[in-house]
Enzyme design. Sequence first.
Site, PDB file in Angstrom:
ATOM      1  N   TYR A 176      -3.704   7.629   6.810  1.00 38.65           N
ATOM      2  CA  TYR A 176      -4.106   6.366   6.192  1.00 38.65           C
ATOM      3  C   TYR A 176      -5.607   6.348   5.878  1.00 38.65           C
ATOM      4  O   TYR A 176      -6.408   6.939   6.595  1.00 38.65           O
ATOM      5  CB  TYR A 176      -3.784   5.181   7.106  1.00 38.65           C
ATOM      6  CG  TYR A 176      -2.316   4.922   7.341  1.00 38.65           C
ATOM      7  CD1 TYR A 176      -1.332   5.491   6.548  1.00 38.65           C
ATOM      8  CD2 TYR A 176      -1.904   4.084   8.371  1.00 38.65           C
ATOM      9  CE1 TYR A 176       0.005   5.240   6.766  1.00 38.65           C
ATOM     10  CE2 TYR A 176      -0.555   3.831   8.602  1.00 38.65           C
ATOM     11  CZ  TYR A 176       0.398   4.418   7.799  1.00 38.65           C
ATOM     12  OH  TYR A 176       1.727   4.170   8.035  1.00 38.65           O
ATOM     13  N   GLY A 177      -5.928   5.638   4.811  1.00 38.91           N
ATOM     14  CA  GLY A 177      -7.333   5.482   4.437  1.00 38.91           C
ATOM     15  C   GLY A 177      -7.951   6.748   3.901  1.00 38.91           C
ATOM     16  O   GLY A 177      -9.127   7.040   4.152  1.00 38.91           O
TER      17      GLY A 177
END
Length: 304
Positions: A51-52
Amino acid sequence: MTKLGNSELDVYGLNLGCNVFNFTADEETSHAVLDAYASAGGNFLDTADVYGGGGGSETIIGNWLTKRGRRDDIVVATKVGAWEERKGLSAANITAAAEDSLRRLQTDHIDLYYAHKDDQDTPLEETLSAFDALVRAGKVRYIAASNYSAERLTEALSISDREGLARYVALQPHYNLVERDYETDLAPTVSREGLSTLPYFALAMGFLTGKYRSVDEVGDSPRAPRAVKYLDGRGERVLAALDSIASAHGASVASVALAWLRVQPTVAAPIASARTPEQLTDLVASVSLELTGDEVEALNKASV
């Protein structure tokens, strides 16, 4: 608070999805969301190494935990196996990925460590042995599975029982009012094995917020094109039922959709994310929203 499976983890009724951190929410805004969530009583964060942009979400969470001194009262869940740079569930990859996540999260342990998706190229025994080693070393408290079939989940649990290895305590499947395949095979397995369910895409990529009611309302949200796929007769029936119940409670459509999911058998807490503190309000409200039996049944009928 709800006990997660056969673990000692007590978790809030809304699992805050942190997939938007370092994606559609920068660090300052992400920290504001985390502050608001914790202030409301929330204690359960869901992230992943992928994520990110790869590590970005974990880094933001780690910075917040350190700045606020909240590590001891927050349950942190992260995942391994889906990021191209740390792909798969081999023992070597799990061991290396865990060290990376611990560093980014600025902690010495992960509360709940997921196999992000099944890796059929790696023997389950190897994966589970690697997770077990992390548990025995104190670097992981409990393990969980995401995106597993009922057959593979059952096989993994059987191996853990037979070999005396750490056992999955939770499952993270795709499940919501308009995606109910989970109930057919996985729910009976989860119930029989004493696991808890933490559904992702709990709001069907925004459709169950009531934001998208025609293809002309797509806007610029990254998830909008996928949300409008639910705009068929069934989706319209679900929105109508949600509207009626939301009006009766003076609540939002999103709150009602999450409240329905929260009371389903095996579900400990739905996962939902917020890009801003303002978006978090309706999510948190779902935890205290109690639907009547008739309201739950109305939503069941509309969504079948």
